[in-house]
Design a protein around this motif. Structure first.
Motif, short mmCIF file in Angstrom:
data_model
loop_
_atom_site.label_atom_id
_atom_site.label_comp_id
_atom_site.label_asym_id
_atom_site.label_seq_id
_atom_site.Cartn_x
_atom_site.Cartn_y
_atom_site.Cartn_z
N LEU A 1121 0.80 -1.23 0.00
CA LEU A 1121 0.00 0.00 0.00
C LEU A 1121 0.82 1.27 0.00
N GLY A 1122 2.12 1.16 0.27
CA GLY A 1122 2.89 2.40 0.19
C GLY A 1122 3.15 2.99 1.56
N ASP A 1123 2.10 3.14 2.36
CA ASP A 1123 2.38 3.72 3.69
C ASP A 1123 2.22 2.64 4.75
N TYR A 1124 2.69 1.44 4.38
CA TYR A 1124 2.54 0.33 5.32
C TYR A 1124 3.34 0.62 6.59
N PHE A 1125 4.52 1.21 6.42
CA PHE A 1125 5.36 1.45 7.60
C PHE A 1125 4.63 2.35 8.59
N LYS A 1126 4.00 3.38 8.02
CA LYS A 1126 3.27 4.32 8.88
C LYS A 1126 2.15 3.58 9.62
N ALA A 1127 1.46 2.74 8.88
CA ALA A 1127 0.36 1.99 9.48
C ALA A 1127 0.88 1.08 10.59
N TRP A 1128 2.02 0.45 10.28
CA TRP A 1128 2.63 -0.46 11.26
C TRP A 1128 2.95 0.31 12.55
N GLU A 1129 3.50 1.50 12.35
CA GLU A 1129 3.84 2.33 13.51
C GLU A 1129 2.59 2.64 14.32
N VAL A 1130 1.53 3.00 13.61
CA VAL A 1130 0.29 3.36 14.31
C VAL A 1130 -0.23 2.15 15.08
N LEU A 1131 -0.17 1.01 14.41
CA LEU A 1131 -0.66 -0.21 15.07
C LEU A 1131 0.17 -0.48 16.33
N LEU A 1132 1.50 -0.34 16.17
CA LEU A 1132 2.37 -0.58 17.33
C LEU A 1132 2.06 0.41 18.44
N ASP A 1133 1.77 1.63 18.04
CA ASP A 1133 1.43 2.64 19.04
C ASP A 1133 0.19 2.20 19.83
N HIS A 1134 -0.78 1.68 19.09
CA HIS A 1134 -1.99 1.20 19.76
C HIS A 1134 -1.67 0.03 20.68
N ILE A 1135 -0.83 -0.85 20.17
CA ILE A 1135 -0.49 -2.00 21.00
C ILE A 1135 0.21 -1.52 22.27
N GLN A 1136 1.08 -0.54 22.07
CA GLN A 1136 1.82 -0.04 23.25
C GLN A 1136 0.86 0.59 24.24
N SER A 1137 -0.03 1.45 23.74
CA SER A 1137 -0.90 2.12 24.71
C SER A 1137 -1.82 1.11 25.39
N ALA A 1138 -2.20 0.08 24.67
CA ALA A 1138 -3.05 -0.93 25.30
C ALA A 1138 -2.23 -1.71 26.31
N ALA A 1139 -1.00 -2.01 25.94
CA ALA A 1139 -0.16 -2.81 26.84
C ALA A 1139 0.11 -2.06 28.12
N LEU A 1140 0.15 -0.74 28.01
CA LEU A 1140 0.43 0.05 29.21
C LEU A 1140 -0.85 0.41 29.94
N SER A 1141 -1.98 -0.13 29.45
CA SER A 1141 -3.24 0.16 30.11
C SER A 1141 -3.20 -0.40 31.52
N LYS A 1142 -3.94 0.24 32.41
CA LYS A 1142 -3.94 -0.22 33.80
C LYS A 1142 -4.82 -1.45 33.95
N ASN A 1143 -5.50 -1.82 32.86
CA ASN A 1143 -6.38 -2.99 32.96
C ASN A 1143 -5.59 -4.20 32.50
N SER A 1144 -5.47 -5.16 33.39
CA SER A 1144 -4.57 -6.28 33.09
C SER A 1144 -5.07 -7.06 31.87
N GLU A 1145 -6.39 -7.11 31.73
CA GLU A 1145 -6.94 -7.86 30.59
C GLU A 1145 -6.49 -7.22 29.28
#
Length: 1710
Positions: A1121-1145
Motif C-alpha cells: 500500500l505504500g504507507d505500510y510502515f506508517k500503518a505499522w507504527e500506528v498499530l504498534l502505538d496502539h499495541i503499546q498504549s493498550a499494553a500500558l493500560s492499567k487494565n490487566s486484561e
C-alpha cells in the motif's frame, strides 16, 4: 254510394219527382201557383233526364228553375209545405246541383223565413248544408247567410240560440276552410306578393282570391262587432255579444293560424284590429283593485267581468301560442298584463284563470325560449320570461302569506289549519309515536306553512295545461274557486316549466354532443350549430332560477305530501344539474344549498350553507318583495324518523330528522350520483351536508371506507325508528355507490370532489382539536373510497389526496389519526397491487409517487401511526416485495426511520420488515439499495430500546456481507453501470460525484459502508453490542476482504480499523470505574465485567486482536500500500498504549496481539487447507500465557488467514520475492516493533516512585502480562539480531531485571506459585531465561563481533543469581516473604499484600546457566578481558559465605558445585594468561570465597541429621581436594600472597575447628575430622613436596609446618594442665575430642615425615617434632581410654628417631 253514380242520380230524379208531386198535392187547394210550378218542374226534370247524358250538370245549369217550385212552396209559410220544401232543397244541395244564382235565391227565401220566425232549426240546417256541401255561395250571399245564422242566435228560444251558435261556429270554420282549400289549390302558382298597402283602406282586399276575401271580410267584421262597431260586410246584424264574438275570434285564430301567418292582409288584421281590441277590453281588469271602495276614486271603475276576461285570456293564449312571431311587441304587453293578473289584489277568480293561462305557457318550453330571446335578452325590453317565473313564485308565496280577509272560506280554513298545526306540534313534542299520529292528521296532500294549510289537488296531467276555469264558457258569474286550486295549478305550472326547460335544453345539449362526436369522427363535414344557443339557455336559466328557487324552496318547506316533495326535489335537482351543465355556478350552488338545507334539521348550524345563502339572498327579491327562501316552520306535519346528535364542536342537545329530511338526503345522493360531473365546487356543499346527516344517523366508516350503521360512543342520544333503520343500509349503499361512481367523472370533476372532501376533512380535523369527542370520519373514509375506485388514474389525484391524509395522520385525536393512517396505507397498498398500464415496473415515477406518502408517514411522531405504517410496509413486502424495484430506497428509508424515543414495539415491527428484506429480497433489489440496507441494519444495531434487536441486526449485517460475497460479480457489474450513469449526470451538471468513500470503486464502497456501520456499532455504549459487532466486523474482513481492491484496503486500514482503534482507546481510557450493580432486571454481572471500564476493556481487547489479526493475515497485501510502515507504527502505538493500560486484561491482550503480528512467517506454499473450524471462522487464535514458548519449546505460530487464502484463488496476494528493498523495509518494521517493545517494557517494569509501605502503588503489572512481554522478545529478536547492539542488550537487561523484580499480589499468588516448598520456576522467570538463552545461542553462532556481548549476559545472569540471597526490591514497596503471605485467608476489606516471589529456583537456574555458559565461553577474549570469572566468584561469595544462612539450603550447595565446575574450567585459563596479569584481581576474590565458605560464620541449623552433616563435610572435603589438585600444584603461576592465604586456610582447617554447641554424643562426628584430616594431609603433602622448584614454595611448606607443630604443642600442654586440675571429674567432651584429633594429626605427620626425602625436611622442623615428645609423655596419665589409644598411636612412630647420637663434626654442624 257516391252522389254521382248512375244509381244515385236515378234515385235523385225519382226523389225529386216524388217531392214535386207531394208539393203539388199539398198546394192543390190553397196555393194553385205552387201546384203548377211543381208540375212543370216534374216535366222539366223528366225532360232533362231524357235528353242529357250528364244529368247532374244539366240539373245544375237549370237549378234555378228546378228549385223555383220549392222556393214558392216555402213562400206559403205553411209549416208542412215549408218543411217539405226545405227537405227537397237540402237534397238538391247535397247532390251539388245548385248553381250560384239558385243559391242566392235560396238564401233570400231563407232570410224571409227567418224574419218570419219560421222553421228556425230547419233554416239553420239548410244554411249549413248549403255552405258545407259546396262553394257556390260567395260574397254578399255568404254574408247574408252568416247574418241569418247570427240573427237566429239571438232569438228567445234557447234551443235555437244554441243551435244557431253552433251553426255560426261551423259556418265561420267553413269559410276559413274554403280559404285553406283555395290556398292549397293555388299553392304551386307563385304570386307576386302585392305591395304592402297602407292601412288606410280597410276594405282593400282586391288582391285576395274569392274564398280568402270572404274569410277576410268575415274576420274583419267579427273584430268590428266585438269592438261594438258596425260591420262592413255582415249587413243586417241586429245584435251581437262580446263573449260570443271573442269565442269566434279565438276559434278562428286557434284553428287557422296559417291563414294569418301566410297572408299579409290577415296579419295586418291581427296587428291592427285584434290586438288593440284585446288590450282595450282588458282595461277594466287592469285598473280594478279588489277591496277598493268606489269612494276612493272619483270615477267608478268598471268591474272585471268574468266571461269576457276569461275569453280574453283564452284569445291571448292563442295569440301568444300561434302568432308570437308576428306580434312580438303586442305579446310583451299581453304577458305583462297576464303577470299583473296574478297580483294578490285581483279577484280570486281572475288570479285563478290567470294562473291557468300561465300554466298554458309553461308547458311550451320553445315558446318560453322565444320569450327569453325576444325580451329578456334585448337591452331595453321587459324581462318577460323572468317576470312570468317570478310572478308564479310571488303568487305561490302570496297564497301562503295573504289569505284574503274578504274570503271567509279561506279564513276558516286557515284557522282550521292552525288548529291542526297546534295539534300536530303537540303530538311531535309527545315523541315519535305521537309524531306518527301528527303525520296522519294530514291525510290529504297539502302544503302547510305558518299555520296556512292549502290542500293540493290533481289539476292536470303532467306536461299538459288542462284548465278548469278557462273552459267555463257558460258561466256568467265568477265561480267560487275551491281552496288550493290556484296553488295546485301554480305548482303544476312550476313543475312543468322546470321539466320543459330542462328537457329541452338537455336534448339540445345531447344533440350538440353527438354532433361534436360526429365532427371528431369525420372532421371534413362542417355542420353549423345554431350560434348563440348557449347564450339563450344561460339567459333562460339566469332569468328564472331565482323565482324558481324561491317558490320551490317555499313549497318544499311547506309540502306535507311525499309525492309532492319528491316532485319539488326532482325539479330542484334538475335545475341544479342543468345549471351545472351550463356552467352557471351561482344558481347551481343555490339549488344545491336548498336541497342541502332541506336535508338537515331546521335551524341546523352548518356554515357552508349559511354563508352560501347569504351570498344568494341578494338575488332573491321578486318584484320588490323579499322572498324568504327557507324558513322551517312546516315541521309540524312531518313524521319524525330519527333523533341524533349534531356534528359540532360544542356538545349540543339532540336534533330531529324527519322523513322529509331523509327524502331530501336521498335526492342529494341522487344528485351527486347522477350529476357529479357538473357539481364542481358544490361538492363541498353536498358532502358537508351528507357528512352531517351521516353523523346524525350514526353511520360509521368500516373497511375500505364504506359507512355502516353503528353508533360507537354517542350512546342513548341517537334514536332511529324502524322506518329509517330499514333505510339505513340503502342510504349507506347509495353513499358507497356515489363514491364508486366517481370513476366515471372526468378529471376536473374528480379534482373538485377530492378538494371538497379535503376541505370537509380539514373542518372535521379542526373540530376534533382540543376535545376527545368522536371525530367525524366521513371525509377521510370517502377520500379512501374515492381513491380506491380511481386507481387507474391515481396520478392526477394522488398528491392532494395523500397530502391531506398525511396531515390527518398528525392529528392529536387518536381515532382521527388512525383513520388517516388506515386510508393512506390502504391506498398505497391498493395502488401497488393495482394492475396499472403500463405496469409499475416500467413506470418508475408512478411507483415512487405511490410510495412517497409511506415515507412521509415517518415524520409523524405518533407511535400508533408509525405502527400502522410499518405493518403496511410488512404487508407490502409480503405481497409486492419482488416488484418494488426503484421503490426500495423509499421502503428502506421507512424501515430505517426509527428513533430511540419510539418504544420497543415499533422498533420490533420495523425490524421484522428488515429481517424479511434481508432474508428474502436482497436479490430482487437494485444494487443501489444495498447500501441503504446496510445503513438501516446499522441503525437498528444502534437503537438502544431492545438489545436483542441490536444483536440480531449485527447478525443481519453478517448475512448481508455473505450475500455481497456470493453475488460479488453481479453486484459489481450493476453498480458500475449505475456509477457510469451517475458520473455522466454529474459531468453534465458540472458537479463532482457525491458518494461516500468516492474514489474507491462502487462495490468496494458498499463494503466500506458495511465496515463503517460495524465500526460505529463497535463503539456502542452496550458491551454486548460492541462485542458482537467487533467479532462480526473482523470476521467479515477476514472472510471477504479478498474481494476488496488494493487501494480500498488503504481506506479500510486508516478510516475503518485505525479510526475504530482510536475511538475504542478513547472510550476505554475515559470509561467510568463505578461498579454496575446489576445488568437490569435480575441479571447478575460477573465481577470481571462489573464496571463500564472493565466492559470497555473487553472491547479494546477484541478490537486490538482483530486489527492485529488482519495485519497478520493480510500482511503482503498491506505491504503493497505504500504507507505500510506508517500503518505499522500506528498499530504498534496502539499495541503499546493498550499494553500500558492499567487494565490487566487489556494489557495482556495487547501483548497477545503483539505476539501475533511478530509471529509472521512466510506463507506455507503447499495447499494444505487447515481444518480448524474456529480459525476458518476468523476466531482469534490467542496463545495461552502459561503455555507460551518456554526454554525447550518451539515458538508457536497462529495459522494465518493469509495462508489459507493464498493457497487457493488469490494469486495476487502471493508474497513478493524478498529483494533488497523488502528486506530493508522489513528491518525497519522490526526495529519499530523492538522500540515499541522496549518502551512498553520500560514503562511497565519501572518501579513506582514515592510513597512507602501503606500506600498501595497505583499499578503493578501482572505476572501473565510480564511473561507475555518477555516471551515476545525471542520472536522479535530473530528479526533484529543483525543490528542488535550492546546498548540494546543493556536496555533488554533493564527490562528483564525489572520484570523479574515485580512482586505479585497475595490474592493472585496461589495461582502462580504452586507452593513455596516446591522449587519451581514461574513462567515469567522461565521466559526471562529463555530470552537470555536465545541471545546466548545467537551470539554463539553469530559473527565474532557479537561475542563482546557475553560479559553483559554473564552480568545479567549473575544479577539474577544474587536474588537467591538478596531478593530484589520493587521501588519502595514493602513485600512479604512468600512463605508468610496470608493468601489462605480471603481478605475482603484490607488491601492485598504484595508478595515477593521465591527467587531461589530462578537464581539457581540462572547459576546453572552461568556455569554452562562459562564452560562454553571461558576462553573467549571478551570473557577474559571483562573479568567474568572474577565476577562469577564474587557473586558466588554471597551464598558461599552465608552457607547455612541462605534462604534455601540448595543454594549454597549449588554455589559450591558451580564454583568447582567454573574453577575447573577457568583456572587453567587463568594460569594460561598469568603473564598478562588479566587475572590478578581474581585470586584474592577466590581466596576470600574459599575462606568465607570453609570457615562460615553461620551455624548449621539444630535439626541437621548426622547423615546430612556428613554430606556437608564431604562438600568441604571436595573443595580442599580442588585446592590440592588444581591450585597448589601450579603455585609457580599463582601469586605468592594467594598461596600463603591458601596455606593459612589449610592450616586452619587441619587444626580441628569445632562448633561449641555439640552434644557429647555427636562430638566425634561433628568435629569435621575427615575435613581436618584432608587439610592436614594436603598441607603436609605440599610441605614435603620433593619438587620444590622455588625457594618460595619451600618457604610456604616450612611456614605451614611450624605453625602446625606449634599449635599441637599448645593443645597438648593445655590438656595436661586441665587434666591435672580436674581431678576425678572428666574433661568436657570437646576438649577430649580436640586432644584426640591433635594426637591423630601428630601420628599422621610422623607418617609423612617417614615418606619424605630427608633432605626435603628442614632441621628446625625436626627439632619441633622431637620437642613434642616430652609433652606426649606427660599425657600418659590421662584417664580417658580414647585419649590413651590415640596417644599410643602417636607415640609409636617416635621409635624411628631413637638413634644413637652422632659425634659432632668440627664445624659444629650435624
Amino acid at each position: 254510394m257516391s252522389t254521382s253514380s248512375p244509381e244515385a242520380v236515378k234515385k235523385l230524379l225519382e226523389n225529386m219527382q216524388t217531392d214535386l208531386r207531394s208539393l203539388s198535392m199539398e198546394c192543390k187547394k190553397k196555393f194553385p201557383p205552387v201546384k203548377e210550378a211543381a208540375e212543370s218542374g216534374i216535366v222539366k226534370i223528366k225532360t232533362i233526364a231524357a235528353r242529357n247524358s250528364d244529368i247532374l250538370a244539366t240539373l245544375k245549369e237549370n237549378s234555378s228553375e228546378v228549385v223555383q217550385p220549392f222556393l214558392m212552396g216555402c213562400g206559403t209559410k205553411e209549416p208542412k209545405i215549408t218543411q217539405l220544401c226545405l227537405a227537397a232543397i237540402q237534397r238538391l244541395m247535397s247532390h251539388e246541383v245548385v248553381s250560384e244564382a239558385a243559391a242566392g235565391n235560396i238564401i233570400n227565401m231563407l232570410w224571409q223565413l227567418m224574419e218570419n220566425g219560421l222553421e228556425e232549426l230547419k233554416l239553420l240546417q239548410t244554411v249549413l248544408v248549403l255552405l258545407t256541401t259546396n262553394t257556390v255561395v260567395h260574397d254578399q250571399v255568404l254574408s247574408k247567410a252568416i247574418v241569418l245564422c247570427f240573427r237566429l242566435h239571438f232569438t228567445k228560444d234557447n234551443i235555437t240560440n244554441n243551435t244557431a251558435a253552433a251553426t255560426v261556429r261551423q259556418v265561420v270554420t267553413v269559410v276559413f276552410e274554403r280559404m285553406v282549400a283555395e290556398d292549397e289549390r293555388f299553392k304551386d302558382i307563385v304570386d307576386q306578393p302585392p305591395p304592402v298597402q297602407g292601412n288606410t283602406n280597410r276594405r282593400s282586399v282586391s288582391t285576395l282570391r274569392p274564398s280568402a276575401k270572404d274569410a277576410y271580410m268575415l274576420f274583419q267584421d267579427l273584430c268590428q262587432l266585438v269592438n261594438a262597431d258596425a260591420p262592413y260586410w255582415l249587413v243586417g246584424m241586429t245584435e251581437m255579444t262580446r263573449t260570443f264574438g271573442l269565442e269566434l275570434l279565438e276559434s278562428v285564430l286557434n284553428d287557422f293560424p296559417r291563414v294569418f301567418l301566410q297572408h299579409q292582409e290577415f296579419s295586418f288584421l291581427l296587428k291592427e284590429r285584434v290586438c288593440p281590441l284585446v288590450i282595450k277590453l282588458f282595461s277594466p281588469n287592469i285598473k280594478f283593485r279588489q277591496g277598493n271602495s268606489s269612494a276612493a276614486s272619483p270615477a267608478p271603475v268598471e268591474k272585471p267581468y268574468f266571461p269576457i276576461c276569461m275569453r280574453l285570456l283564452r284569445v291571448v293564449s292563442v295569440l301568444i301560442k300561434h302568432f308570437y312571431s308576428l306580434l312580438v311587441t303586442e305579446c310583451e304587453i299581453f304577458l305583462s298584463l297576464l303577470v299583473k293578473f296574478l297580483d294578490g289584489e285581483k279577484p280570486q277568480w281572475l288570479r285563478a284563470v290567470a294562473v291557468e293561462s300561465v300554466h298554458r305557457l309553461c308547458v311550451q318550453p320553445h315558446l318560453l325560449r322565444s320569450f327569453c330571446l325576444s325580451y329578456d335578452m334585448k337591452q331595453h325590453s321587459t324581462k318577460v320570461f323572468r317576470d312570468i317565473v317570478n310572478a308564479l313564485g310571488s303568487f305561490i308565496q302570496s297564497l301562503f302569506i295573504v289569505l284574503n280577509t274578504g274570503n271567509p272560506a279561506a279564513t276558516n280554513t286557515s284557522t282550521g289549519g292552525s288548529g291542526a298545526q297546534g295539534a300536530a306540534q303537540g303530538a311531535a313534542q309527545g315523541g315519535l309515536g305521537a309524531g306518527g299520529q301528527g303525520g296522519s292528521l294530514t291525510t290529504q296532500a297539502a302544503f302547510e306553512y305558518r299555520g296556512t294549510w292549502i290542500p293540493l289537488m290533481t289539476v292536470s296531467v303532467q306536461g299538459s295545461a288542462k284548465a278548469t276555469y278557462l273552459e267555463m264558457l257558460d258561466k256568467v258569474e265568477p265561480p267560487s274557486i275551491p281552496e288550493g286550486y290556484a296553488m295546485s295549478v301554480a305548482f303544476s305550472a312550476l313543475l312543468d316549466l322546470v321539466r320543459g326547460i330542462t328537457s329541452m335544453i338537455e336534448r339540445a345539449l345531447a344533440k350538440e354532443e353527438e354532433e361534436a362526436v360526429r365532427r371528431e369522427a369525420n372532421p371534413d363535414q362542417n355542420t353549423q350549430l345554431e350560434p348563440g344557443a348557449h347564450l339563450v339557455w344561460e339567459e333562460m336559466v339566469s332569468a328564472c332560477w331565482c323565482g324558481l328557487l324561491a317558490a320551490l324552496s317555499l313549497l318544499l318547506d311547506a309540502s306535507t305530501d311525499e309525492t309532492a316533495t319528491e316532485s319539488i326535489l326532482k325539479a330542484e335537482l334538475n335545475v341544479a344539474a342543468l345549471c351545472g351543465r351550463l356552467g352557471l355556478v351561482t344558481p347551481r350552488d343555490a339549488f344545491i344549498t336548498a336541497i342541502c338545507k332541506a336535508s338537515l334539521p331546521p335551524h341546523y348550524a352548518l356554515t357552508v350553507l349559511s354563508s352560501n345563502t347569504a351570498n344568494l339572498n341578494k338575488a332573491y327579491s321578486i318584484q320588490g318583495q323579499s322572498v324568504q327562501i327557507i324558513s322551517s316552520s312546516s315541521e309540524s306535519h312531518q313524521q319524525v324518523v330519527a333523533v341524533g346528535q349534531p356534528l359540532s364542536v360544542q356538545p349540543q342537545g339532540t336534533v330531529v330528522l324527519t322523513a322529509k329530511n331523509i327524502q331530501c338526503m336521498r335526492t342529494l345522493l341522487n344528485l351527486a350520483h347522477c350529476h357529479g360531473v357538473v357539481l364542481g365546487t358544490s361538492w363541498q356543499l353536498v358532502l358537508a351536508t351528507l357528512q352531517h346527516l351521516v353523523w346524525i344517523l350514526g353511520l360509521k366508516p368500516g373497511v375500505g371506507g364504506a359507512l355502516k350503521p353503528g353508533r360507537a360512543v354517542e350512546g342513548p342520544s341517537t334514536v332511529l325508528t324502524t322506518a329509517v333503520m330499514t333505510d339505513l343500509p340503502v342510504i349507506s349503499n347509495i353513499l358507497s355507490r356515489l363514491f364508486e361512481s366517481s370513476q366515471y367523472l372526468d378529471d376536473v370533476s374528480l379534482h373538485h370532489l377530492i378538494n371538497a372532501l379535503c376541505s370537509l376533512s380539514l373542518e372535521a380535523v379542526e373540530m376534533a382539536y382540543g376535545n376527545n369527542k368522536e371525530p367525524s370520519l366521513f371525509a377521510v373514509a370517502k377520500l379512501l373510497e374515492t381513491g380506491l375506485v380511481n386507481m387507474d388514474r391515481i396520478e392526477i389525484l394522488w398528491r392532494p389526496l395523500t397530502g391531506h391524509l398525511l396531515e390527518v395522520c398528525q392529528h392529536p385525536n387518536a381515532r382521527m389519526r388512525e383513520w388517516g393512517a388506515e386510508a393512506v396505507t390502504s391506498l398505497i397498498k391498493a395502488g401497488l397491487a393495482y394492475k396499472h398500464n403500463p405496469p409499475l415496473a416500467q413506470n418508475q415515477r408512478l411507483q415512487l409517487l405511490l410510495l412517497n406518502p409511506l415515507k412521509e408517514l415517518s415524520n409523524v411522531l405518533h407511535a400508533d401511526i408509525r405502527q400502522k405504517q410499518l405493518e403496511s410496509v410488512l404487508q407490502i413486502l409480503q405481497s409486492q416485495g419482488d416488484s418494488l424495484g426503484p421503490g426500495w430506497p423509499l421502503v428502506l428509508g421507512v424501515i430505517g426511520a426509527i428513533r430511540n424515543d419510539q418504544g420497543e414495539s415499533l422498533i420490533r415491527t420495523a425490524f421484522q420488515c428488515l429481517q424479511l428484506v434481508v432474508t428474502d429480497f436482497l436479490p430482487t433489489m437494485p444494487c443501489a439499495g444495498l447500501q441503504i440496507v446496510v445503513d438501516v441494519a446499522g441503525s437498528f444495531g444502534l437503537q438502544n430500546q431492545e438489545l436483542n434487536i441490536s444483536l440480531t441486526s449485527i447478525g443481519l449485517l453478517w448475512n448481508i456481507s455473505d450475500y455481497f460475497f456470493q453475488r460479488g460479480e453481479a453486484i459489481t457489474q450493476e453498480l458500475e453501470r449505475e456509477e457510469a450513469a451517475l458520473q455522466k449526470q454529474a459531468q453534465e451538471k458540472g458537479e463532482p460525484l457525491n458518494r461516500p468513500f468516492h474514489p474507491a470503486p462502487p462495490f468496494d464502497c458498499l463494503w466500506l459502508c458495511l465496515y463503517a456501520k460495524l465500526g460505529q456499532l463497535c463503539v456502542d455504549p452496550r458491551p454486548a453490542v460492541r462485542k458482537s459487532a467487533g467479532q462480526t466486523m473482523f470476521s467479515t474482513i477476514a472472510a471477504h476482504g479478498t474481494l476488496l481492491q488494493q487501494p480500498t484496503w488503504h481506506i479500510v486500514v486508516w478510516k475503518v480499523l485505525f479510526h475504530l482503534l482510536d475511538c475504542v482507546r478513547k472510550s476505554s481510557t475515559t470509561a467510568d470505574k463505578e461498579k454496575i450493580e446489576s445488568g437490569g432486571g435480575n441479571i447478575l454481572i460477573h465481577h470481571s465485567r462489573d464496571t463500564a471500564e472493565k466492559q470497555w476493556a473487553e472491547t479494546w481487547v477484541l478490537t486490538l486482536a482483530g486489527v492485529a489479526r488482519i495485519f497478520n493475515t493480510r500482511r503482503y497485501l498491506l505491504q503493497q500500500l505504500g504507507d505500510y510502515f506508517k500503518a505499522w507504527e500506528v498499530l504498534l502505538d496502539h499495541i503499546q498504549s493498550a499494553a500500558l493500560s492499567k487494565n490487566s486484561e487489556v494489557s495482556l491482550a495487547a501483548l497477545k496481539s503483539f505476539q501475533e503480528i511478530l509471529q509472521i512467517a512466510t506463507p506455507v506454499k503447499d495447499s494444505a487447507m487447515p481444518n480448524d473450524a474456529l480459525a476458518a471462522m476468523g476466531a482469534p487464535v490467542l496463545i495461552d500465557p502459561l503455555s507460551a514458548p518456554g526454554p525447550g519449546r518451539p515458538l508457536l505460530r497462529s495459522d494465518s488467514m493469509l495462508e489459507r487464502l493464498t493457497s487457493y484463488n488469490c494469486a495476487e496476494l502471493q508474497a513478493p520475492p524478498p529483494g533488497e528493498e523488502s528486506a530493508l523495509e522489513d528491518a525497519a518494521l522490526w526495529w519499530s516493533a523492538w522500540n515499541t517493545w522496549y518502551r512498553t517494557g520500560t514503562d511497565s517494569t519501572r518501579p513506582p516512585s514515592g510513597g512507602t509501605g501503606t500506600d498501595r502503588p497505583s499499578f503493578v503489572p501482572s505476572q501473565p502480562f510480564l511473561t507475555a512481554l518477555v516471551q515476545i522478545f525471542p520472536a522479535l529478536y530473530q528479526h533484529i539480531k543483525t543490528g542488535f547492539s550492546m546498548e540494546d542488550l543493556r536496555k533488554l537487561g533493564v527490562i528483564l531485571h525489572g520484570a523479574v523484580s515485580i512482586p505479585i499480589s497475595s490474592d493472585a499468588s496461589p495461582f502462580i506459585l504452586p507452593s513455596y516448598t516446591e522449587a519451581v520456576l514461574t513462567s515469567l522467570q522461565e521466559a526471562v531465561l529463555t530470552a537470555l538463552d536465545v541471545l546466548q545461542k545467537a551470539i554463539c553462532v553469530g559473527p565474532e563481533n557479537l561475542q563482546v556481548m557475553y560479559p553483559a549476559i554473564f552480568e545479567q545472569l549473575l544479577l539474577f543469581v544474587e536474588f537467591s540471597c538478596k531478593p530484589p526490591q520493587y521501588g519502595k514497596m514493602e513485600t512479604k516473604h512468600v512463605a508468610n503471605a496470608k493468601y489462605n485467608q480471603i481478605q475482603l476489606f484490607t488491601p492485598a499484600e504484595w508478595v515477593a516471589l521465591n527467587y531461589v529456583p530462578f537464581a539457581e537456574r540462572s547459576l546453572e546457566v552461568v556455569v554452562d555458559l562459562y564452560h562454553k565461553t571461558a576462553c573467549h577474549k571478551a570473557v577474559i578481558n571483562e573479568k567474568v570469572l572474577q565476577n562469577i566468584i564474587k557473586t558466588l561469595r554471597m551464598p558461599l559465605g552465608l552457607k547455612y544462612g541462605c534462604p534455601s539450603e540448595s543454594t549454597w550447595k549449588l554455589a559450591v558445585s558451580s564454583l568447582l565446575k567454573v574453577l575447573s574450567t577457568g583456572l587453567p585459563v587463568a594460569r594460561q594468561h598469568a603473564s598478562s596479569r588479566k587475572f590478578d584481581t581474581m585470586w584474592p576474590e577466590l581466596a576470600n570465597a574459599f575462606k568465607d565458605f570453609l570457615f562460615t560464620k553461620s551455624t548449621p541449623p539444630d535439626n541437621v541429621s548426622i547423615q546430612e552433616f556428613q554430606k556437608n563435610e564431604a562438600i568441604d572435603v571436595e573443595v580442599v581436594q580442588l585446592i590440592s589438585t588444581e591450585i597448589l600444584p601450579f603455585a609457580i603461576f599463582i601469586p605468592k600472597d594467594f598461596v600463603g592465604q591458601i596455606m593459612a586456610m589449610l592450616n586452619k582447617g587441619s587444626i580441628h575447628s569445632q562448633s561449641s554447641s555439640f552434644t557429647e554424643a555427636e562430638v566425634d562426628v561433628r568435629m569435621r575430622e575427615e575435613f581436618s584430616k584432608v587439610c592436614f594431609e594436603t598441607l603436609l603433602q605440599f610441605s614435603f613436596s620433593n619438587k620444590v622448584s622455588t625457594p618460595q614454595e619451600g618457604y610456604i611448606s616450612r611456614m605451614a609446618l611450624s605453625v602446625l607443630l606449634k599449635r599441637s604443642q599448645d593443645v597438648l600442654r593445655r590438656y595436661v594442665d586441665d587434666e591435672r586440675l580436674s581431678g576425678r571429674c572428666p574433661l568436657p567432651r570437646q576438649q577430649v575430642t580436640e586432644i584426640i584429633f591433635v594426637l591423630k594429626a601428630i601420628s599422621t605427620l610422623m607418617d609423612s615425615l617417614k615418606k619424605t626425602q630427608p633432605e626435603n625436611v628442614d632441621g628446625t622442623t625436626w627439632a619441633q617434632v622431637i620437642a613434642l615428645y616430652p609433652t606426649l609423655v606427660e599425657c600418659i596419665t590421662c584417664s580417658s581410654s580414647e585419649v590413651s589409644s590415640a596417644l599410643k598411636e602417636a607415640m609409636g612412630p617416635f621409635k624411628d628417631f631413637m638413634q644413637p647420637p652422632v659425634s659432632r663434626v668440627p664445624n659444629g654442624e650435624s
